[in-house]
Each structure stands twice: as C-alpha cells, then as structure tokens.
Design an enzyme around this catalytic site. Sequence first.
Site, PDB file in Angstrom:
ATOM      1  N   SER A 427       6.025  19.932  54.009  1.00 18.19           N
ATOM      2  CA  SER A 427       6.535  21.072  54.780  1.00 18.19           C
ATOM      3  C   SER A 427       5.915  21.244  56.159  1.00 18.19           C
ATOM      4  CB  SER A 427       6.335  22.366  53.987  1.00 18.19           C
ATOM      5  OG  SER A 427       7.256  22.441  52.923  1.00 18.19           O
ATOM      6  N   LYS A 430       8.317  21.669  58.993  1.00 14.40           N
ATOM      7  CA  LYS A 430       8.900  22.927  59.484  1.00 14.40           C
ATOM      8  C   LYS A 430       8.337  23.340  60.832  1.00 14.40           C
ATOM      9  CE  LYS A 430      10.022  24.557  54.853  1.00 14.40           C
ATOM     10  NZ  LYS A 430       9.153  23.946  53.865  1.00 14.40           N
ATOM     11  N   SER A 487       6.865  29.116  53.639  1.00 15.70           N
ATOM     12  CA  SER A 487       7.370  27.744  53.742  1.00 15.70           C
ATOM     13  C   SER A 487       8.764  27.623  53.138  1.00 15.70           C
ATOM     14  CB  SER A 487       6.410  26.762  53.055  1.00 15.70           C
ATOM     15  OG  SER A 487       6.663  25.440  53.452  1.00 15.70           O
TER      16      SER A 487
END
EC number: 3.5.2.6
Length: 671
Positions: A427, A430, A487
């Site tokens: 993640s 992101k 997240s």
Amino acid sequence: MRCFVSAVACLLLLLPATAPAEDLADVVQPLIDAHRGDVAVKIKDLATGETFEYHADKTMPTASLIKFPLMIASFQEFEEGNVAPEAIVELDEKDKVPGSGVLTAHFSGGAKMPLRDAIRLMIVYSDNTATNLVAKKVGLDKTAKLMEKLGYPETKLHSYTFNRPSSLFPERSVKYGLGSTTPADMVSLLEKLWKKELVSKEASEKMLTNLYACADKSTFPRYLPDVKFAHKTGATELVRTDAGLMELPSGGPIAMCVMTNENKDQSWSPNNEGDVLCSKIAQAVYRYYTEGAKSDSNMLKKGSAGPLVASLQRTLNEQLKPSPELDADGDFGAMTETAVTAFQKAKNLKPTGVVGPETWEALGPLVEEGPKAPEPAIANAEVFKKANAESLDGPPIVGCRVWAIADGKTGEVLWGFNEEKPVDIASTTKMMTAYLVGKLAEKHPEVLKEKLTFSKRADETIGSTSDLRVGEVVTVEELLYGLMLPSGNDASVAFAEHFGSRAAPDGDGKAGKKESAKEAYGAFIKAMNAAAKELRMEHSHFTNTHGLTDKEHKASAADLAKLAIAVKQIPILQKVVSTPQHGATVTGPGGYERNVLWKNTNNLLKIEGYDGVKTGTTDAAGACLVSSAKRGDDSLIVVVLGAPSSDSRYVDSRNLYRWGWSQLEKKSEGK
C-alpha cells in the site's frame, strides 16, 4: 527432495502431544478469553445433550441473524393461511436499501417474485432489501409476537433494515440495532428445527434447506469447508454473529450460537476478529468431537487437518496408480477420503475412508518434503564455519529485505541496501495515488470540494478499507484521509474512477469528460506511470492504485523516497499523512448520513518528530513503511520494505533513523 517417516513414527504422531480436552470448555473458553470484545456462546450436542454455555442468556444484538426468526414467523403465517408462499412481492425503487444482498444492485424496480423466493434471498444472501419485502408482506410485528408465544421474549425484530424510524421497540433499537436475541434462544430454536418441531415437519425441512444454502462462509464454515452447516450469520461494524447446526461425520448435529458485540476489530477485512472467533470455535468443537476426547479413536478422517494429513496426501499420490494428484494442503477433505478408500480397496482392506493402524501399515514409509535426515552420527559430527563478527561501524542489523535512508529535503539516497531493486511495495503505492490527486488540486483547488460517489467496484475491492459503501458520497478532500490513514484500497479505486484521464500530466482538471469506469481506471494507472517518469522513478511500474500483488507492480526503495518527498511538498497531502485520525460525515442513497472515523496505520506518528508517510502490507511485499522525520534542522526519509512483521518494520525504521542521525551528526562535527 523427499524423505520417509516410518509407519511406527506416524502412529506416535497420531497420539496427542498433551492430554485431550476433558470437556467443551477446555477448547472453547480460551478462544473466548482471548477475544477483544463482548462474547456470548451456547453449544449443544443434540445427540447427547452435552452443553457449553458462556453468557448464554445475555441479550445481544443480532445484526442479520434476526432474519432466521423472521423466516420462522413467515412460515408460521403460511401455516395459518394468513399469507401464501406464492404471494407476489414487487420491488419498488424506494424499497432498495444498501448492504448485503443482490436485489438492490442487480434488480430493477418493478421486479416481481414469490414471497418464498424473497425469503430464500433473505437467508442465502442475507439480502436486506428482500428482508424488508418479507417483513412488509407478513407483518413487521409477527416475529416478536411469535417468539414471545414460543417462550423467547428476548428475540425480537425491531425494525425494517436501514429504517430506524420504523422501529416497534425504539429503546431496544438504540441498544441492539436491527434485532436482539440470546444464544440460548437461538440454540433452542435450532434444536426444534432439527427435530422438525418448528411450525410443522414440512416447514422445518424447507427452512433447513434455506439455511444449508447460506452463502456466507466467513464464520463457522471457514476452516471446515467439507462440513455441512445449516446456519445464518450477522455482521455490523461492532457485531459478528453466527448460529447454526453442524453435522458431524457420525451424523450427530451440534447446535451452536456465537454472538459478539463491541468488537475491537471493526474492519470489514476477510480476517475480522469476530468472524475468525466464530470460525475457530466451530473448528475447535468439530475437532473435539472428531479428533479429541469425544472421537472414537485418534485416526485420520474427513475433517482432520495438519502436517500428518499432508504426508498422507503425498504418500497416496505416490502409491496409487494413477495418482489422485491430491494437493498436499493438510486438509482431509472429500478427495482425500476418496483416495484413501481407493487405496484400501487396492490393498483388500475394509474401504472406510478412515486411516487407522491397518491402513498405516499398508502405506509403509510416508513421503515427506524436504531433505532426507542424515544418520545422527553424521549430523552430530558436522563442523560449521562461523561468519565474521559484525562491524561496530556499519549500519544497524535489520530484518527487512530492502531499505534506504534519504535526505528529507532532496530525496537523495544517503545510505541503503538493495535500494535500487524493484520489489513489491503493497500500500505504499497509495502515495502515488494521493500524489496525482494532490498535484491536480494544486492546479485546480476546486477539485477538493468535488463530491465523489462510491461505485460497486470500489466497495467490493478487497483488502484494507475506508469502510465506505456503494452509493455513498464524500468530498475528494475528505476521501484523501480515507485513502491514506486506514489505507483504503476501495478509496484508491474510487479516486481512479472519479478522475481518470484528468489526473494525467496534461489533464485540464475539468470534470465532465465521458469515460467509463473501466476507461477512467486505466487512464489513471497510465497517469501514475507518467508521473513516476516525471519524478525520475527509474525502477518503478504501477498496474493498480492500491498495491495488491501483481508481478508487474514494483518499485524500488530509492524511488519511493523520491515519491515521499513529492507527496510531502504538497501541503494538503503533508497535512493528511501527518494526521493520526480523522472523522468525516458521508451521505448515502436516499439522503441518510453517517459518521466514519479513519485512524492512521503509521504508528510512528505517536512519537515526537515523525510526520508521515505510508504503511503497506501484503504476503508478497512483507511489512513496508515509508516514513519521514525531523531532528533539529535535519530531516530524513526512511524506506523499509519486506520486513517480516508489522512490529519489525517500526523497529527497523527507528534503528535506521538513529544510525542516520548519528551519521549526520558525525559529518557536522567533522566540518
């Protein structure tokens, strides 16, 4: 390479390492005690009457579990002739409510179906819209009245789903939500159902058929895929429940109800702690009756699991011709049972499908994975050469596979290990998703106030979540927190669908370009890679917005340091990534509002000096952390990728910071 374990050894392995559980409490109570939330449980062996209870008479919120009593009330209305199962219910657009089910998303207003089909949708798919159609047709008050008559006053359906104003019991609705019951009530109803005493024999059989078809496998059936369950689940942020009948190989049913509330884990992840508790209790009860104190013997049979089963599967693959090609997964399911039966027939043994002493003897040495163990004399005589001791001057010893320490102002890598190697990044992806939105907002600040509607695709994205639902509306600025703090994989998809090609380097930022959701998502990915090129991220390539594993989706630690600097240079993003938690109000279909709370997964923000940036975790990437910190006039970016655990990434990062600060201090003193 393979090695062999003798049949004698495998028989020893079958013996329990510790004394078998004396009663159900030995296997169930430790699971309850370890759970972070309120729990109430009742379990009853309907063949012997053996019972386990824990707060079994405590009234608890049901969530969708109350649909089971509503089904009972519906069949009672059928029996009394007040309404027919063939009665037609018609779906109106205004009937549609969010949440579980298929009617809202896949059926148009005006669709018609028999009431019995709506009941099946209510049980099999826990369809909220179907539930309201059923309750309206048979009467919202019928469930509570019937349960009261049957001796279950604490079992009540309070209102229609997603319609608190319709509540017949407003105070209970505030306390328990959609419905309420006790584990004792549920188990008693299940026992009557099994005995065909609910409403009528025919009605009981039809209700059992519906419960056997329940599509939710996340609770009781999770670890027991080959075991038959007739059950109904329920779930909200705070609540996870399951109640049902579990059939044992011997045929004896176990009635169980596990109810949880005020759970610490309020996520909608596949491994929600409340769901897992239900799963582990079901597994423990099954093993208690099939492998433990209540089993006939310590034999391997359908439902058994573990390393010995995997050895059995490998051995059957080698012994039988043709090979059954079993997966050596350690789960004794239907295919393993069939293979055991075939082997027993081939060896003129009784074809029971159960592996006991005679079958072990016929199998001979078990086929194991890994190198063959040498003779003890050879193993004990081997001499090992030691590596040199660690240098006291080098960087700290860390558990991660890749790391980099970069200048917090320029992004230049000062020290690192495998820092140029493209690896899975989970993640931390992101950061790029947020960067595109933030960069567009710098040029066109008005985009932060745009309202974004969550799509079905976004809502159904797996993994970590912002916990928004299909049809809910939130501003772009607010959703940046939902993307970066918890997240939210779902939020990343929502951003891509919303902005599409507008996020490209040459995008004009104006809404209104006609793109399908699929086209917009693809254009956004293209923009991510274009931005990576602009930032000179030479070892990075993006294939999605969230970081779920893909063989082509990689980045290097050095590149992520550059990206972190770019993110932090955009004021709104620096504000977001340094925020410990953020609350927002979202608006849903029909105009309802609800508050959401997003908490930052970056635990370094709890320590003075740290001010961002992003965590990430997948099986392929390991535990990842891109972080930033200031100390006096100095600032650093530390990238840790492939740490073996969540705790390890923080320990590695802090040790790298301490070493980095000391190196900067030495340089300063040397000037």
